[in-house]
Design a protein around this motif. Sequence first.
Motif, PDB file in Angstrom:
ATOM      1  N   GLY A  62       0.784  -1.231   0.000  1.00 56.73           N
ATOM      2  CA  GLY A  62       0.000   0.000   0.000  1.00 56.73           C
ATOM      3  C   GLY A  62       0.816   1.281   0.000  1.00 56.73           C
ATOM      4  O   GLY A  62       0.276   2.371   0.130  1.00 56.73           O
ATOM      5  N   ARG A  63       2.130   1.172  -0.108  1.00 55.69           N
ATOM      6  CA  ARG A  63       3.011   2.341  -0.144  1.00 55.69           C
ATOM      7  C   ARG A  63       4.084   2.108  -1.191  1.00 55.69           C
ATOM      8  O   ARG A  63       4.350   0.970  -1.565  1.00 55.69           O
ATOM      9  CB  ARG A  63       3.691   2.551   1.218  1.00 55.69           C
ATOM     10  N   PRO A  64       4.726   3.184  -1.626  1.00 58.27           N
ATOM     11  CA  PRO A  64       5.832   2.995  -2.576  1.00 58.27           C
ATOM     12  C   PRO A  64       6.954   2.161  -1.937  1.00 58.27           C
ATOM     13  O   PRO A  64       7.124   2.166  -0.719  1.00 58.27           O
ATOM     14  CB  PRO A  64       6.324   4.417  -2.861  1.00 58.27           C
TER      15      PRO A  64
END
Length: 185
Positions: A62-64
């Motif tokens: 859900g994040r880079p």
Amino acid sequence: MALEHAILVSLLEKPGSGYELSRRFERSIGCFWTATHQQIYRVLKRMEHDGWIDVRDVPQQGRPDKKEYSVAAPGRAALSQWLHEPVEPESVRHDLAVKIRGAAFDDPAALIREVERHRRTHADRLAHYLAGERRDFTEPGADAPLDAGQELQHVVLRGGIAYERMTIAWLDDVLATLHRLRPAP
């Protein structure tokens, strides 16, 4: 000491991202060396270019993805070389001390608020260091013995604690002197 050396030490203690390094500088390394988030990233880029550190992409949900840095052999060699070089004892350069001496040519009481501000700052820093010591280090013999890295981290922290205590005692002496020299109303 260059920022590079502080980063190498931190990464040898535990690999991490630039953000994690910044947090370590705020939390523990800041006892003896400060750096901004931007400085850390700039130096990491240079260290990567020079081959001192390795970088790997770490996928995140859900994040880079984040970049995790670790020390490469050339970085370890550079740190080892630096550890064997002599370091000159630091000279004290203290603007407040010059102001205190200069107060003899003005109103010494005019410095009371400034010295009180410095005292609060050092008291806050001491409280921060003591909280870190309680958080990170158990009493000797309690749980498990500390490893060499933890022992050396703790001795540096104890130096920061001793410095803040000494500075607070000196500032208390300065305040008592300034109050004594205060002109009668």
